[in-house]
Design a protein around this motif. Sequence first.
Motif, PDB file in Angstrom:
ATOM      1  N   VAL A   1       1.126  -1.505   0.103  1.00 23.80           N
ATOM      2  CA  VAL A   1      -0.124   0.033   0.037  1.00 23.80           C
ATOM      3  C   VAL A   1       1.094   1.463   0.301  1.00 23.80           C
ATOM      4  O   VAL A   1       0.643   2.677  -0.916  1.00 23.80           O
ATOM      5  N   ALA A   2       1.967   1.225   0.915  1.00 27.48           N
ATOM      6  CA  ALA A   2       2.691   2.843   1.105  1.00 27.48           C
ATOM      7  C   ALA A   2       3.171   2.075  -1.116  1.00 27.48           C
ATOM      8  O   ALA A   2       3.541   3.896  -0.866  1.00 27.48           O
ATOM      9  N   VAL A   3       3.833   0.882  -1.093  1.00 25.57           N
ATOM     10  CA  VAL A   3       4.216   2.141  -2.897  1.00 25.57           C
ATOM     11  C   VAL A   3       3.264   2.016  -3.693  1.00 25.57           C
ATOM     12  O   VAL A   3       3.498   3.285  -4.650  1.00 25.57           O
ATOM     13  N   GLY A   4       1.929   2.247  -3.458  1.00 22.80           N
ATOM     14  CA  GLY A   4       1.405   2.150  -4.581  1.00 22.80           C
ATOM     15  C   GLY A   4       1.282   3.637  -3.782  1.00 22.80           C
ATOM     16  O   GLY A   4      -0.145   4.670  -5.142  1.00 22.80           O
ATOM     17  N   SER A   5       0.791   3.893  -2.726  1.00 23.93           N
ATOM     18  CA  SER A   5       0.170   5.858  -2.762  1.00 23.93           C
ATOM     19  C   SER A   5       1.888   6.533  -3.238  1.00 23.93           C
ATOM     20  O   SER A   5       0.988   7.925  -3.878  1.00 23.93           O
ATOM     21  N   VAL A   6       2.806   6.098  -3.400  1.00 24.45           N
ATOM     22  CA  VAL A   6       3.619   6.603  -4.248  1.00 24.45           C
ATOM     23  C   VAL A   6       3.329   6.493  -5.508  1.00 24.45           C
ATOM     24  O   VAL A   6       3.595   7.412  -6.319  1.00 24.45           O
ATOM     25  N   ALA A   7       3.066   5.682  -6.409  1.00 24.39           N
ATOM     26  CA  ALA A   7       2.275   5.344  -8.121  1.00 24.39           C
ATOM     27  C   ALA A   7       1.558   6.345  -7.749  1.00 24.39           C
ATOM     28  O   ALA A   7       1.066   6.748  -8.848  1.00 24.39           O
ATOM     29  N   LYS A   8       0.492   6.612  -6.595  1.00 27.54           N
ATOM     30  CA  LYS A   8      -0.595   6.991  -7.355  1.00 27.54           C
ATOM     31  C   LYS A   8      -0.740   8.706  -7.060  1.00 27.54           C
ATOM     32  O   LYS A   8      -0.871   9.447  -8.146  1.00 27.54           O
ATOM     33  N   ALA A   9       0.859   9.723  -6.510  1.00 30.63           N
ATOM     34  CA  ALA A   9       1.167  10.493  -6.301  1.00 30.63           C
ATOM     35  C   ALA A   9       1.632  11.091  -8.010  1.00 30.63           C
ATOM     36  O   ALA A   9       1.665  12.094  -7.722  1.00 30.63           O
ATOM     37  N   LEU A  10       2.725   9.647  -8.195  1.00 31.21           N
ATOM     38  CA  LEU A  10       3.189   9.830  -9.537  1.00 31.21           C
ATOM     39  C   LEU A  10       2.046  10.269 -10.592  1.00 31.21           C
ATOM     40  O   LEU A  10       2.430  11.139 -11.560  1.00 31.21           O
ATOM     41  N   LEU A  11       0.466   9.583 -10.721  1.00 31.36           N
ATOM     42  CA  LEU A  11      -0.410   9.267 -11.459  1.00 31.36           C
ATOM     43  C   LEU A  11      -0.792  10.510 -11.513  1.00 31.36           C
ATOM     44  O   LEU A  11      -1.151  11.639 -12.428  1.00 31.36           O
ATOM     45  N   ALA A  12      -0.632  11.262 -10.263  1.00 28.10           N
ATOM     46  CA  ALA A  12      -1.926  12.626  -9.371  1.00 28.10           C
ATOM     47  C   ALA A  12      -1.292  13.401 -10.292  1.00 28.10           C
ATOM     48  O   ALA A  12      -1.430  14.850 -10.463  1.00 28.10           O
ATOM     49  N   GLU A  13       0.203  13.765 -10.742  1.00 31.96           N
ATOM     50  CA  GLU A  13       0.990  15.031 -11.112  1.00 31.96           C
ATOM     51  C   GLU A  13       0.409  15.149 -12.624  1.00 31.96           C
ATOM     52  O   GLU A  13       0.007  15.937 -13.195  1.00 31.96           O
ATOM     53  N   PHE A  14      -0.295  13.742 -13.764  1.00 35.53           N
ATOM     54  CA  PHE A  14      -0.498  14.143 -14.485  1.00 35.53           C
ATOM     55  C   PHE A  14      -2.024  14.090 -14.644  1.00 35.53           C
ATOM     56  O   PHE A  14      -2.453  13.163 -15.720  1.00 35.53           O
ATOM     57  N   GLY A  15      -2.849  14.224 -13.643  1.00 33.78           N
ATOM     58  CA  GLY A  15      -4.272  13.582 -13.680  1.00 33.78           C
ATOM     59  C   GLY A  15      -4.868  13.214 -13.411  1.00 33.78           C
ATOM     60  O   GLY A  15      -5.985  12.888 -13.973  1.00 33.78           O
ATOM     61  N   ILE A  16      -4.406  11.600 -13.432  1.00 33.70           N
ATOM     62  CA  ILE A  16      -4.725  10.389 -13.709  1.00 33.70           C
ATOM     63  C   ILE A  16      -4.801  10.077 -11.958  1.00 33.70           C
ATOM     64  O   ILE A  16      -4.163  10.218 -11.044  1.00 33.70           O
ATOM     65  N   GLN A  17      -6.273  10.002 -11.817  1.00 36.54           N
ATOM     66  CA  GLN A  17      -7.495   9.777 -10.246  1.00 36.54           C
ATOM     67  C   GLN A  17      -7.285   8.768 -10.165  1.00 36.54           C
ATOM     68  O   GLN A  17      -7.575   7.278 -10.999  1.00 36.54           O
ATOM     69  N   VAL A  18      -7.372   7.546  -8.783  1.00 34.52           N
ATOM     70  CA  VAL A  18      -7.519   6.205  -8.729  1.00 34.52           C
ATOM     71  C   VAL A  18      -7.859   5.750  -7.594  1.00 34.52           C
ATOM     72  O   VAL A  18      -7.636   6.278  -6.425  1.00 34.52           O
ATOM     73  N   LEU A  19      -9.008   4.826  -8.071  1.00 34.29           N
ATOM     74  CA  LEU A  19      -9.814   4.740  -6.693  1.00 34.29           C
ATOM     75  C   LEU A  19     -10.503   3.455  -6.412  1.00 34.29           C
ATOM     76  O   LEU A  19     -10.475   2.481  -7.335  1.00 34.29           O
ATOM     77  N   GLY A  20     -10.377   2.800  -5.117  1.00 28.31           N
ATOM     78  CA  GLY A  20     -11.141   1.017  -5.091  1.00 28.31           C
ATOM     79  C   GLY A  20     -12.080   1.849  -4.431  1.00 28.31           C
ATOM     80  O   GLY A  20     -12.309   2.784  -3.302  1.00 28.31           O
ATOM     81  N   TYR A  21     -13.129   0.889  -3.832  1.00 28.44           N
ATOM     82  CA  TYR A  21     -14.637   0.869  -3.730  1.00 28.44           C
ATOM     83  C   TYR A  21     -14.843  -0.577  -3.237  1.00 28.44           C
ATOM     84  O   TYR A  21     -14.675  -1.638  -4.491  1.00 28.44           O
ATOM     85  N   VAL A  22     -15.861  -1.092  -2.492  1.00 25.89           N
ATOM     86  CA  VAL A  22     -16.640  -2.115  -2.299  1.00 25.89           C
ATOM     87  C   VAL A  22     -17.869  -2.584  -3.264  1.00 25.89           C
ATOM     88  O   VAL A  22     -18.684  -1.302  -2.847  1.00 25.89           O
ATOM     89  N   SER A  23     -18.040  -3.485  -4.035  1.00 26.10           N
ATOM     90  CA  SER A  23     -19.666  -3.015  -4.846  1.00 26.10           C
ATOM     91  C   SER A  23     -19.963  -4.434  -4.193  1.00 26.10           C
ATOM     92  O   SER A  23     -20.734  -4.097  -4.420  1.00 26.10           O
ATOM     93  N   ALA A  24     -19.387  -5.208  -3.493  1.00 23.01           N
ATOM     94  CA  ALA A  24     -20.716  -6.433  -2.358  1.00 23.01           C
ATOM     95  C   ALA A  24     -20.099  -7.386  -1.181  1.00 23.01           C
ATOM     96  O   ALA A  24     -18.488  -6.867  -1.489  1.00 23.01           O
ATOM     97  N   ILE A  25     -20.759  -8.032  -0.720  1.00 23.56           N
ATOM     98  CA  ILE A  25     -20.021  -7.865   0.534  1.00 23.56           C
ATOM     99  C   ILE A  25     -20.821  -9.490   0.643  1.00 23.56           C
ATOM    100  O   ILE A  25     -22.288  -9.314   0.590  1.00 23.56           O
ATOM    101  N   GLY A  26     -20.685 -10.735  -0.201  1.00 23.28           N
ATOM    102  CA  GLY A  26     -20.945 -12.180   0.473  1.00 23.28           C
ATOM    103  C   GLY A  26     -22.182 -11.946  -0.121  1.00 23.28           C
ATOM    104  O   GLY A  26     -23.936 -12.533   0.228  1.00 23.28           O
TER     105      GLY A  26
ATOM    106  N   ALA B   1      -3.752   0.211  -4.451  1.00 23.72           N
ATOM    107  CA  ALA B   1      -3.400   0.067  -4.653  1.00 23.72           C
ATOM    108  C   ALA B   1      -1.937  -0.179  -5.858  1.00 23.72           C
ATOM    109  O   ALA B   1      -0.886  -0.272  -6.922  1.00 23.72           O
ATOM    110  N   VAL B   2      -1.848  -2.054  -5.949  1.00 33.19           N
ATOM    111  CA  VAL B   2      -1.032  -2.966  -7.053  1.00 33.19           C
ATOM    112  C   VAL B   2      -1.702  -1.940  -8.424  1.00 33.19           C
ATOM    113  O   VAL B   2      -1.081  -2.525  -9.564  1.00 33.19           O
ATOM    114  N   VAL B   3      -3.040  -1.976  -9.082  1.00 30.61           N
ATOM    115  CA  VAL B   3      -3.370  -1.487  -9.984  1.00 30.61           C
ATOM    116  C   VAL B   3      -3.076   0.317  -9.941  1.00 30.61           C
ATOM    117  O   VAL B   3      -2.540   0.191 -11.609  1.00 30.61           O
ATOM    118  N   ALA B   4      -2.520   0.556  -8.720  1.00 28.38           N
ATOM    119  CA  ALA B   4      -1.821   2.106  -9.777  1.00 28.38           C
ATOM    120  C   ALA B   4      -0.500   1.832 -10.389  1.00 28.38           C
ATOM    121  O   ALA B   4      -0.313   3.007 -10.157  1.00 28.38           O
TER     122      ALA B   4
END
Length: 393
Positions: free
Chosen positions: A139-164, A357-360
């Motif tokens: 997650v720490a590595v992914g946070s750095v990756a997201k900072a790099l992407l945000a520099e170029f206007g790319i946003q990454v968001l994860g959310y839950v679409s289903a539980i059980g 994080a891993v997608v980022a």
Amino acid sequence: MIRYLTAGESHGPQLTAILEGLPAGLKISAADINCDLARRQGGYGRGGRMQIEKDTVEILSGIRWGETIGSPVTMVVRNRDWENWKEIMSASESARDDKVRVTRSRPGHADLAGVMKYRQRDVRNILERSSARETAVRVAVGSVAKALLAEFGIQVLGYVSAIGGITAAAPDLSVKNLKNSALNSDFYTFDPAAESRMKTLVDRARESGDSVGGVIEVAVSGTPVGLGSHVHWDRKLDARIAMAVMSVQAIKGVEIGMGFESSARPGSLVHDEIYYDSSRLSQGEFSGYYRKTNNAGGIEGGISNGEPVVVRAAMKPIPTLYTPLKSVDLSTHEPIEATVERSDVCAVPAATVVIEAVVAIEIANAFLEKFGGDSIAEIHSNYDGYLEYLKTF
């Protein structure tokens, strides 16, 4: 391109990540990384370990005065519980104590296959590294990756679409608005009615000593056309994302866009028709080309097509159950109940941050592969030139 390695055990002194390939001049905030680490520890259904650990990152190299300097970045997340495990997890041979050996393997974990593969007689030698605790530094590595992407206007968001099996409806909002909504949810979702039912389901699972899984969705907005490639199997963007997502503990399935549902539809209801509107250029879009649907999930032929990249991951229920499943003792071959390590009832919200994080990381990798340079300024020059080219196409 960037690459990273993680090291450390669940109850060892710390988890470490070494990340190389970052350009110089990227602003990195430990506070932002810590925010993601806190999100990973949150969510309804977490277990007792999260009451002990309060994860924070220590940056040991590669960043000076808040900016990367082009050298490898070393990040550490220390395990507070190490104080109680110094003897059991000691690196010293003199600390060996066979009385603490774990010989009960747990169904659904790497325990049995791991001890057989590595010729071990203590399951702890496998479970400590296979634990999802390792994802803290990812997650720490992914946070750095997201900072790099945000520099170029790319946003990454994860959310839950289903539980059980309980599906949450996601409103049609921007990534920024969705993020604010998810942060106010115990299940990192956007549907209060579904969230209430999810809570009831998790509570019942806790009472019965069981666990529940779910489905995670990650959306990446602002992704330009041209990340990844069709020319080799290991350069296809969707293939790289799928591998990264499947590497996360407890993930058993991955979809890009419509995914499995596309197999049950005719082609006319699957493929995204292409349109052109020159006025989009004056509105800040990459090009005049666009699609009214995004069933492909933003990737066609292994290449990003300018639409949001949409990834879904299926997470199985946590296999460590407080009502243990049947197993076999490795020493005696006698039937027993599996070992119970501290565990969660539902870790789907937490895993959402890991999948994000891993997608980022993979998007950032593909981005640097195409626009890379030794500094952020050089990458901006490469990227801006490409965007100008797209407008003429």
